[in-house]
Design a protein around this motif. Structure first.
Motif, PDB file in Angstrom:
ATOM      1  N   ASP A  98     -88.666 -10.613   0.901  1.00 27.15           N
ATOM      2  CA  ASP A  98     -87.462 -11.086   1.511  1.00 27.15           C
ATOM      3  C   ASP A  98     -86.929 -10.208   2.413  1.00 27.15           C
ATOM      4  O   ASP A  98     -86.341  -9.118   1.858  1.00 27.15           O
ATOM      5  CB  ASP A  98     -86.608 -11.447   0.336  1.00 27.15           C
ATOM      6  N   VAL A 100     -84.359  -8.219   5.418  1.00 22.26           N
ATOM      7  CA  VAL A 100     -83.124  -8.243   6.034  1.00 22.26           C
ATOM      8  C   VAL A 100     -83.193  -7.155   7.070  1.00 22.26           C
ATOM      9  O   VAL A 100     -83.829  -6.305   7.073  1.00 22.26           O
ATOM     10  CB  VAL A 100     -82.276  -7.776   5.182  1.00 22.26           C
ATOM     11  N   ALA A 394     -78.685  -7.050  -1.797  1.00 21.29           N
ATOM     12  CA  ALA A 394     -77.855  -8.161  -1.500  1.00 21.29           C
ATOM     13  C   ALA A 394     -76.751  -7.618  -0.913  1.00 21.29           C
ATOM     14  O   ALA A 394     -76.134  -8.350  -0.053  1.00 21.29           O
ATOM     15  CB  ALA A 394     -77.446  -8.742  -2.849  1.00 21.29           C
ATOM     16  N   GLN A 397     -77.630  -7.773   2.673  1.00 20.28           N
ATOM     17  CA  GLN A 397     -77.616  -9.240   3.437  1.00 20.28           C
ATOM     18  C   GLN A 397     -76.220  -9.803   3.572  1.00 20.28           C
ATOM     19  O   GLN A 397     -76.238 -10.706   4.529  1.00 20.28           O
ATOM     20  CB  GLN A 397     -78.067 -10.027   2.074  1.00 20.28           C
TER      21      GLN A 397
END
Length: 472
Positions: A98, A100, A394, A397
Protein backbone atom coordinates in the motif's frame (compact mmCIF):
# COMPACT_ATOMS: atom_id res chain seq x y z
CA UNK A 1 60.11 18.44 18.16
CA UNK A 2 62.81 16.43 16.37
CA UNK A 3 64.56 15.73 19.67
CA UNK A 4 61.67 13.80 21.19
CA UNK A 5 61.97 9.98 21.40
CA UNK A 6 59.06 9.48 18.99
CA UNK A 7 60.88 11.37 16.20
CA UNK A 8 64.37 9.90 16.37
CA UNK A 9 65.60 8.12 13.27
CA UNK A 10 62.44 8.84 11.27
CA UNK A 11 62.99 8.43 7.52
CA UNK A 12 62.58 11.53 5.34
CA UNK A 13 59.46 11.93 3.18
CA UNK A 14 59.76 11.44 -0.60
CA UNK A 15 58.35 14.89 -1.35
CA UNK A 16 60.60 17.96 -1.10
CA UNK A 17 58.11 19.42 1.36
CA UNK A 18 58.53 17.91 4.82
CA UNK A 19 55.58 19.49 6.64
CA UNK A 20 52.08 20.78 5.93
CA UNK A 21 49.41 22.79 7.66
CA UNK A 22 46.96 19.89 7.40
CA UNK A 23 47.39 16.19 6.63
CA UNK A 24 44.12 14.42 5.74
CA UNK A 25 43.92 10.63 5.90
CA UNK A 26 41.39 9.38 3.35
CA UNK A 27 40.36 10.85 -0.01
CA UNK A 28 36.70 9.97 0.33
CA UNK A 29 33.59 12.07 0.87
CA UNK A 30 34.97 14.12 3.77
CA UNK A 31 38.66 14.06 2.92
CA UNK A 32 38.31 15.49 -0.57
CA UNK A 33 35.84 18.22 0.30
CA UNK A 34 37.78 19.29 3.39
CA UNK A 35 40.99 19.40 1.37
CA UNK A 36 39.33 21.69 -1.18
CA UNK A 37 37.79 23.92 1.52
CA UNK A 38 41.03 24.34 3.48
CA UNK A 39 43.13 24.65 0.34
CA UNK A 40 40.97 27.58 -0.74
CA UNK A 41 41.71 29.20 2.64
CA UNK A 42 45.39 29.16 1.75
CA UNK A 43 46.24 26.18 3.97
CA UNK A 44 48.95 23.81 2.77
CA UNK A 45 47.07 20.49 2.60
CA UNK A 46 48.34 16.93 2.17
CA UNK A 47 45.66 14.40 1.16
CA UNK A 48 46.55 10.72 1.55
CA UNK A 49 44.65 7.78 0.10
CA UNK A 50 45.55 4.08 0.04
CA UNK A 51 44.09 3.47 -3.42
CA UNK A 52 43.02 6.21 -5.83
CA UNK A 53 41.29 3.86 -8.26
CA UNK A 54 37.50 4.14 -8.47
CA UNK A 55 35.89 2.51 -5.41
CA UNK A 56 32.94 0.14 -5.77
CA UNK A 57 30.49 0.35 -2.87
CA UNK A 58 26.79 -0.35 -2.44
CA UNK A 59 26.06 2.54 -0.04
CA UNK A 60 26.81 6.27 -0.17
CA UNK A 61 24.76 6.53 -3.37
CA UNK A 62 21.97 8.90 -2.36
CA UNK A 63 22.64 12.50 -1.43
CA UNK A 64 19.81 14.31 0.33
CA UNK A 65 18.95 17.95 -0.53
CA UNK A 66 20.73 19.12 2.64
CA UNK A 67 23.94 17.61 1.27
CA UNK A 68 23.41 19.18 -2.14
CA UNK A 69 23.00 22.55 -0.42
CA UNK A 70 26.23 22.04 1.55
CA UNK A 71 28.14 21.23 -1.67
CA UNK A 72 26.82 24.48 -3.12
CA UNK A 73 28.09 26.35 -0.05
CA UNK A 74 31.51 24.79 -0.64
CA UNK A 75 31.45 25.84 -4.30
CA UNK A 76 31.62 22.18 -5.37
CA UNK A 77 28.18 21.66 -6.90
CA UNK A 78 29.86 20.88 -10.25
CA UNK A 79 30.91 17.55 -8.73
CA UNK A 80 27.30 16.40 -9.16
CA UNK A 81 27.37 16.95 -12.91
CA UNK A 82 28.70 15.00 -15.86
CA UNK A 83 28.50 11.41 -14.60
CA UNK A 84 24.85 10.34 -14.99
CA UNK A 85 23.63 11.34 -11.52
CA UNK A 86 19.86 11.00 -11.14
CA UNK A 87 17.62 13.70 -9.59
CA UNK A 88 15.70 12.52 -6.52
CA UNK A 89 12.44 14.25 -5.55
CA UNK A 90 11.46 12.27 -2.46
CA UNK A 91 10.19 8.84 -1.48
CA UNK A 92 7.40 6.36 -1.88
CA UNK A 93 6.85 4.21 1.22
CA UNK A 94 5.00 0.95 0.59
CA UNK A 95 3.44 -0.80 3.59
CA UNK A 96 2.42 -4.32 2.55
CA UNK A 97 2.15 -3.00 -1.02
CA UNK A 98 0.00 0.00 0.00
CA UNK A 99 1.92 3.11 -1.20
CA UNK A 100 2.13 6.63 0.18
CA UNK A 101 3.91 9.45 -1.66
CA UNK A 102 6.38 11.51 0.40
CA UNK A 103 7.88 14.30 -1.75
CA UNK A 104 10.52 16.63 -0.40
CA UNK A 105 8.83 19.54 1.36
CA UNK A 106 8.55 22.92 -0.36
CA UNK A 107 11.26 25.29 0.87
CA UNK A 108 11.17 28.96 1.80
CA UNK A 109 11.84 29.82 -1.86
CA UNK A 110 8.59 28.12 -2.86
CA UNK A 111 10.39 25.25 -4.60
CA UNK A 112 10.88 21.62 -3.72
CA UNK A 113 14.58 20.83 -3.15
CA UNK A 114 16.29 18.09 -5.09
CA UNK A 115 18.56 15.25 -4.02
CA UNK A 116 20.83 13.18 -6.24
CA UNK A 117 21.54 9.46 -6.54
CA UNK A 118 24.52 7.98 -8.36
CA UNK A 119 27.25 5.37 -8.49
CA UNK A 120 29.31 6.02 -5.37
CA UNK A 121 32.65 5.46 -7.08
CA UNK A 122 31.93 7.90 -9.91
CA UNK A 123 31.02 10.59 -7.40
CA UNK A 124 34.19 9.96 -5.40
CA UNK A 125 36.30 10.35 -8.52
CA UNK A 126 34.63 13.71 -9.23
CA UNK A 127 35.49 14.85 -5.70
CA UNK A 128 39.08 13.64 -6.09
CA UNK A 129 39.40 15.52 -9.37
CA UNK A 130 38.20 18.67 -7.58
CA UNK A 131 40.78 18.11 -4.83
CA UNK A 132 43.53 17.61 -7.40
CA UNK A 133 42.58 20.87 -9.11
CA UNK A 134 42.26 22.84 -5.87
CA UNK A 135 44.98 25.29 -4.81
CA UNK A 136 47.51 24.21 -2.15
CA UNK A 137 46.44 20.53 -2.16
CA UNK A 138 48.97 17.71 -2.62
CA UNK A 139 47.65 14.15 -3.10
CA UNK A 140 49.77 11.10 -2.22
CA UNK A 141 48.72 7.48 -2.75
CA UNK A 142 49.91 5.69 0.37
CA UNK A 143 48.79 3.43 3.19
CA UNK A 144 48.81 5.29 6.50
CA UNK A 145 49.90 3.49 9.66
CA UNK A 146 47.51 3.54 12.62
CA UNK A 147 50.46 4.64 14.75
CA UNK A 148 50.36 8.40 14.33
CA UNK A 149 53.40 10.46 15.29
CA UNK A 150 52.96 12.02 18.72
CA UNK A 151 55.00 14.61 20.56
CA UNK A 152 56.13 13.23 23.91
CA UNK A 153 53.82 12.25 26.77
CA UNK A 154 51.20 14.88 25.89
CA UNK A 155 49.87 12.73 23.07
CA UNK A 156 49.87 15.74 20.73
CA UNK A 157 49.59 14.37 17.18
CA UNK A 158 52.14 16.01 14.91
CA UNK A 159 52.20 13.78 11.86
CA UNK A 160 51.67 10.45 10.17
CA UNK A 161 53.67 7.42 9.06
CA UNK A 162 52.79 5.94 5.70
CA UNK A 163 53.97 3.55 3.04
CA UNK A 164 53.63 4.92 -0.51
CA UNK A 165 52.02 2.69 -3.12
CA UNK A 166 54.37 0.19 -4.79
CA UNK A 167 57.05 0.66 -2.11
CA UNK A 168 57.87 -1.07 1.17
CA UNK A 169 59.64 1.82 2.86
CA UNK A 170 57.75 3.74 5.54
CA UNK A 171 58.05 7.50 5.38
CA UNK A 172 56.69 10.38 7.48
CA UNK A 173 54.88 13.67 7.04
CA UNK A 174 54.30 16.34 9.67
CA UNK A 175 51.33 18.66 10.05
CA UNK A 176 49.87 21.17 12.47
CA UNK A 177 46.58 19.25 12.21
CA UNK A 178 46.07 15.63 11.20
CA UNK A 179 42.54 14.77 10.05
CA UNK A 180 41.33 11.16 10.28
CA UNK A 181 38.73 10.84 7.52
CA UNK A 182 39.37 7.16 6.87
CA UNK A 183 35.77 6.03 6.97
CA UNK A 184 33.69 3.36 8.64
CA UNK A 185 36.60 0.90 8.82
CA UNK A 186 38.97 3.48 10.32
CA UNK A 187 42.17 2.01 11.75
CA UNK A 188 42.81 5.29 13.58
CA UNK A 189 39.56 5.31 15.58
CA UNK A 190 40.34 2.70 18.23
CA UNK A 191 43.24 4.70 19.71
CA UNK A 192 41.20 7.87 20.19
CA UNK A 193 37.50 6.98 20.54
CA UNK A 194 36.47 4.64 23.37
CA UNK A 195 32.99 3.96 22.00
CA UNK A 196 32.43 0.74 20.08
CA UNK A 197 30.73 0.53 16.69
CA UNK A 198 27.37 -1.26 16.91
CA UNK A 199 26.18 -3.41 14.00
CA UNK A 200 22.62 -4.78 14.10
CA UNK A 201 22.07 -5.58 10.43
CA UNK A 202 23.62 -5.70 6.97
CA UNK A 203 22.55 -4.28 3.63
CA UNK A 204 22.86 -6.70 0.72
CA UNK A 205 23.06 -4.81 -2.56
CA UNK A 206 21.96 -5.75 -6.05
CA UNK A 207 22.22 -3.71 -9.24
CA UNK A 208 19.05 -3.95 -11.28
CA UNK A 209 19.16 -3.16 -15.00
CA UNK A 210 16.45 -1.19 -16.84
CA UNK A 211 13.98 -1.46 -13.99
CA UNK A 212 10.58 0.18 -14.26
CA UNK A 213 10.25 2.17 -11.06
CA UNK A 214 6.86 2.50 -9.29
CA UNK A 215 7.51 6.24 -8.98
CA UNK A 216 10.18 7.85 -11.14
CA UNK A 217 12.96 9.87 -9.47
CA UNK A 218 11.95 8.68 -6.00
CA UNK A 219 13.47 6.29 -3.51
CA UNK A 220 11.17 3.34 -2.79
CA UNK A 221 11.00 2.00 0.77
CA UNK A 222 9.27 -1.37 1.11
CA UNK A 223 7.88 -2.44 4.49
CA UNK A 224 6.64 -5.95 5.10
CA UNK A 225 6.96 -8.61 7.78
CA UNK A 226 10.73 -8.50 7.22
CA UNK A 227 13.35 -5.77 7.52
CA UNK A 228 12.96 -2.98 4.93
CA UNK A 229 14.09 -2.97 1.31
CA UNK A 230 15.29 0.27 -0.30
CA UNK A 231 15.27 0.83 -4.08
CA UNK A 232 16.56 3.89 -5.93
CA UNK A 233 17.95 4.66 -9.38
CA UNK A 234 21.71 5.31 -9.60
CA UNK A 235 22.09 5.73 -13.36
CA UNK A 236 20.14 5.87 -16.60
CA UNK A 237 19.98 2.08 -16.75
CA UNK A 238 21.00 1.06 -13.21
CA UNK A 239 18.91 0.82 -10.06
CA UNK A 240 20.16 -0.13 -6.63
CA UNK A 241 18.21 -2.53 -4.42
CA UNK A 242 19.33 -2.75 -0.80
CA UNK A 243 17.91 -5.61 1.26
CA UNK A 244 18.32 -5.23 5.01
CA UNK A 245 18.93 -8.46 6.93
CA UNK A 246 19.10 -8.44 10.73
CA UNK A 247 21.33 -10.74 12.73
CA UNK A 248 23.35 -13.44 11.03
CA UNK A 249 22.53 -13.43 7.31
CA UNK A 250 21.91 -16.58 5.24
CA UNK A 251 25.01 -18.16 3.75
CA UNK A 252 26.10 -17.29 0.23
CA UNK A 253 28.19 -20.42 -0.24
CA UNK A 254 25.33 -22.90 0.07
CA UNK A 255 22.83 -20.80 -1.87
CA UNK A 256 20.73 -19.88 1.19
CA UNK A 257 21.05 -16.14 0.52
CA UNK A 258 19.79 -16.42 -3.06
CA UNK A 259 16.94 -18.62 -1.86
CA UNK A 260 16.05 -15.99 0.75
CA UNK A 261 16.10 -13.23 -1.88
CA UNK A 262 13.86 -15.14 -4.29
CA UNK A 263 11.58 -16.86 -1.80
CA UNK A 264 11.16 -14.21 0.91
CA UNK A 265 12.13 -10.79 -0.50
CA UNK A 266 10.92 -11.04 -4.11
CA UNK A 267 7.18 -11.48 -3.26
CA UNK A 268 7.22 -8.26 -1.17
CA UNK A 269 8.47 -6.09 -4.06
CA UNK A 270 6.33 -4.02 -6.44
CA UNK A 271 5.22 -6.11 -9.44
CA UNK A 272 7.15 -4.01 -11.97
CA UNK A 273 10.45 -4.44 -10.09
CA UNK A 274 10.32 -8.22 -9.71
CA UNK A 275 11.66 -9.31 -13.16
CA UNK A 276 14.87 -7.28 -12.92
CA UNK A 277 15.31 -8.21 -9.25
CA UNK A 278 14.98 -11.91 -10.05
CA UNK A 279 17.48 -11.61 -12.91
CA UNK A 280 19.98 -9.72 -10.72
CA UNK A 281 19.79 -12.40 -8.02
CA UNK A 282 20.11 -15.27 -10.48
CA UNK A 283 23.01 -13.63 -12.36
CA UNK A 284 24.97 -12.60 -9.25
CA UNK A 285 27.94 -14.79 -8.45
CA UNK A 286 28.26 -13.04 -5.09
CA UNK A 287 25.84 -10.55 -3.54
CA UNK A 288 27.82 -7.76 -1.92
CA UNK A 289 27.06 -6.56 1.59
CA UNK A 290 27.88 -3.74 3.99
CA UNK A 291 27.38 -3.60 7.77
CA UNK A 292 24.84 -1.03 8.94
CA UNK A 293 26.75 0.66 11.74
CA UNK A 294 25.94 3.07 14.53
CA UNK A 295 28.55 5.18 16.32
CA UNK A 296 27.50 8.20 18.41
CA UNK A 297 29.57 11.38 17.94
CA UNK A 298 32.58 12.03 20.18
CA UNK A 299 34.16 15.41 20.85
CA UNK A 300 37.67 15.83 19.44
CA UNK A 301 39.95 16.28 22.48
CA UNK A 302 43.34 15.13 21.19
CA UNK A 303 45.68 18.04 20.35
CA UNK A 304 46.63 18.05 16.69
CA UNK A 305 43.95 15.54 15.62
CA UNK A 306 40.48 15.87 14.12
CA UNK A 307 38.27 12.80 13.73
CA UNK A 308 35.53 13.46 11.18
CA UNK A 309 33.10 11.61 8.94
CA UNK A 310 32.35 7.93 9.49
CA UNK A 311 35.55 7.51 11.47
CA UNK A 312 33.88 9.56 14.25
CA UNK A 313 30.09 9.28 13.74
CA UNK A 314 27.84 6.80 11.91
CA UNK A 315 24.13 6.08 11.68
CA UNK A 316 22.00 3.51 9.83
CA UNK A 317 22.11 4.29 6.09
CA UNK A 318 18.37 3.68 5.60
CA UNK A 319 17.67 7.43 5.45
CA UNK A 320 20.72 8.27 3.32
CA UNK A 321 21.94 10.92 5.74
CA UNK A 322 25.66 10.10 5.95
CA UNK A 323 26.95 12.30 3.15
CA UNK A 324 24.67 15.16 4.18
CA UNK A 325 26.22 15.09 7.65
CA UNK A 326 29.71 14.86 6.15
CA UNK A 327 29.38 17.84 3.81
CA UNK A 328 27.76 20.01 6.45
CA UNK A 329 30.53 19.10 8.89
CA UNK A 330 33.06 20.30 6.31
CA UNK A 331 31.19 23.60 5.93
CA UNK A 332 31.17 24.09 9.70
CA UNK A 333 34.85 23.14 10.14
CA UNK A 334 35.85 25.47 7.30
CA UNK A 335 34.01 28.37 8.89
CA UNK A 336 35.27 27.72 12.43
CA UNK A 337 38.90 27.37 11.34
CA UNK A 338 38.77 30.39 9.02
CA UNK A 339 39.85 32.82 11.76
CA UNK A 340 42.56 30.54 13.19
CA UNK A 341 45.67 32.09 11.74
CA UNK A 342 48.09 29.51 13.14
CA UNK A 343 46.78 25.92 13.14
CA UNK A 344 49.62 24.89 15.46
CA UNK A 345 47.86 26.84 18.24
CA UNK A 346 46.39 23.62 19.61
CA UNK A 347 44.49 25.27 22.48
CA UNK A 348 42.62 27.56 20.11
CA UNK A 349 41.95 24.70 17.67
CA UNK A 350 40.59 22.52 20.49
CA UNK A 351 38.27 25.35 21.50
CA UNK A 352 37.02 25.49 17.93
CA UNK A 353 36.52 21.71 17.89
CA UNK A 354 34.46 21.89 21.08
CA UNK A 355 32.33 24.51 19.36
CA UNK A 356 32.14 22.25 16.31
CA UNK A 357 30.86 19.34 18.44
CA UNK A 358 27.92 21.30 19.83
CA UNK A 359 27.10 23.41 16.75
CA UNK A 360 26.80 20.39 14.46
CA UNK A 361 24.08 18.85 16.63
CA UNK A 362 21.17 20.81 15.16
CA UNK A 363 21.63 18.80 11.98
CA UNK A 364 23.51 15.68 13.00
CA UNK A 365 21.40 14.80 16.02
CA UNK A 366 18.31 15.01 13.83
CA UNK A 367 19.85 12.80 11.12
CA UNK A 368 21.37 10.32 13.59
CA UNK A 369 18.32 9.92 15.81
CA UNK A 370 15.88 9.80 12.91
CA UNK A 371 17.91 7.14 11.10
CA UNK A 372 18.13 4.86 14.14
CA UNK A 373 14.55 5.38 15.33
CA UNK A 374 13.01 5.06 11.87
CA UNK A 375 14.96 1.88 11.23
CA UNK A 376 13.65 0.39 14.49
CA UNK A 377 10.08 1.06 13.33
CA UNK A 378 10.63 -0.02 9.72
CA UNK A 379 12.37 -3.24 10.77
CA UNK A 380 9.80 -3.98 13.49
CA UNK A 381 10.67 -7.35 15.02
CA UNK A 382 8.16 -7.48 17.89
CA UNK A 383 4.43 -6.86 18.26
CA UNK A 384 4.76 -3.44 19.91
CA UNK A 385 7.10 -2.19 17.22
CA UNK A 386 4.68 -3.48 14.59
CA UNK A 387 1.95 -1.33 16.17
CA UNK A 388 4.30 1.67 15.86
CA UNK A 389 5.19 0.73 12.29
CA UNK A 390 1.52 0.57 11.27
CA UNK A 391 0.81 3.84 13.06
CA UNK A 392 3.80 5.54 11.40
CA UNK A 393 2.50 4.60 7.95
CA UNK A 394 -1.01 5.80 8.86
CA UNK A 395 0.55 9.05 10.13
CA UNK A 396 2.21 9.58 6.74
CA UNK A 397 -1.12 8.93 5.02
CA UNK A 398 -2.59 12.01 6.70
CA UNK A 399 -0.24 14.18 4.60
CA UNK A 400 0.43 17.85 5.29
CA UNK A 401 2.85 18.48 8.13
CA UNK A 402 2.71 14.75 8.94
CA UNK A 403 4.96 14.20 5.94
CA UNK A 404 6.44 17.67 5.30
CA UNK A 405 8.19 17.87 8.66
CA UNK A 406 9.48 14.27 8.78
CA UNK A 407 10.82 14.42 5.21
CA UNK A 408 12.26 17.88 5.92
CA UNK A 409 14.18 16.37 8.84
CA UNK A 410 15.27 13.37 6.77
CA UNK A 411 16.42 15.54 3.86
CA UNK A 412 18.67 17.68 6.07
CA UNK A 413 16.73 20.83 5.26
CA UNK A 414 14.84 21.08 8.56
CA UNK A 415 17.31 21.19 11.45
CA UNK A 416 15.19 21.33 14.58
CA UNK A 417 15.55 18.40 17.03
CA UNK A 418 12.40 19.42 18.95
CA UNK A 419 10.36 19.00 15.76
CA UNK A 420 11.73 15.46 15.46
CA UNK A 421 10.83 14.60 19.06
CA UNK A 422 7.32 16.04 18.76
CA UNK A 423 6.55 14.10 15.59
CA UNK A 424 8.01 10.87 16.95
CA UNK A 425 5.78 10.93 20.02
CA UNK A 426 2.84 12.09 17.90
CA UNK A 427 3.39 8.91 15.87
CA UNK A 428 3.45 6.90 19.11
CA UNK A 429 0.10 8.30 20.29
CA UNK A 430 -1.42 8.02 16.83
CA UNK A 431 -0.29 4.39 16.67
CA UNK A 432 -2.18 3.71 19.88
CA UNK A 433 -5.24 5.41 18.41
CA UNK A 434 -4.97 3.26 15.25
CA UNK A 435 -4.65 0.15 17.42
CA UNK A 436 -7.92 0.94 19.21
CA UNK A 437 -9.62 1.92 15.93
CA UNK A 438 -8.77 -1.40 14.27
CA UNK A 439 -9.56 -3.60 17.30
CA UNK A 440 -12.93 -5.05 18.27
CA UNK A 441 -14.37 -2.86 21.08
CA UNK A 442 -14.79 -5.98 23.21
CA UNK A 443 -11.00 -6.20 23.32
CA UNK A 444 -10.38 -2.56 24.22
CA UNK A 445 -9.61 -3.41 27.89
CA UNK A 446 -6.63 -5.38 26.59
CA UNK A 447 -5.68 -2.45 24.35
CA UNK A 448 -5.48 -0.21 27.42
CA UNK A 449 -2.70 -2.36 28.85
CA UNK A 450 -1.13 -2.77 25.42
CA UNK A 451 -1.06 1.00 24.91
CA UNK A 452 1.29 1.41 27.86
CA UNK A 453 3.62 -1.22 26.39
CA UNK A 454 3.56 0.50 22.99
CA UNK A 455 4.40 3.88 24.49
CA UNK A 456 7.16 2.31 26.61
CA UNK A 457 8.59 0.71 23.46
CA UNK A 458 8.57 4.09 21.71
CA UNK A 459 10.55 5.57 24.61
CA UNK A 460 13.02 2.68 24.50
CA UNK A 461 13.46 3.26 20.77
CA UNK A 462 14.31 6.96 20.85
CA UNK A 463 15.52 8.01 24.31
CA UNK A 464 18.89 6.15 24.23
CA UNK A 465 19.76 7.88 20.96
CA UNK A 466 18.76 11.29 22.32
CA UNK A 467 20.98 10.65 25.33
CA UNK A 468 23.89 9.52 23.15
CA UNK A 469 23.76 12.81 21.23
CA UNK A 470 24.18 14.81 24.46
CA UNK A 471 27.49 13.16 25.38
CA UNK A 472 30.99 14.47 24.75
Amino acid sequence: MVGTPELRDLPPPPLPKRSFDVAIIGAGIVGCTLAVALGKQGRDVLLLERDLSEPNRIVGELLQPGGVKALQQLGMEDCLEGFDAIPCHGYQVRYHNDPVHIPYAIGEDGKRPEGRSFHHGKFIQKLRAAAKAAPNVTIVEATVSKNLIKNGASGHVIGIRCTPRNTKEEICYFASITVAADGCKSNIRSDFIPRQVQVKSHFFGLELIDTKMPLKNHGIVILSNRAPVLIYQIGTHETRALVDIQGKPPSQTDGSLKSYMLGTVLPTLPEEVRPSFRKAVEDSKSIRSMPNSFLPPTMNKTPGLIMVGDSMNMRHPLTGGGMTVAFNDVVLLRDLLADVEDLSDSDLVLDKLAEFHWKRRNLTSVVNILAQALYSLFAADDDNLKVLQKGCFAYFQMGGLCIDHPVGLLSGMLRRPLVLYSHFFAVAFYSIFVMFKTTNPLLWPLCVLRSFMVFYTACVVILPYIWAEQQC
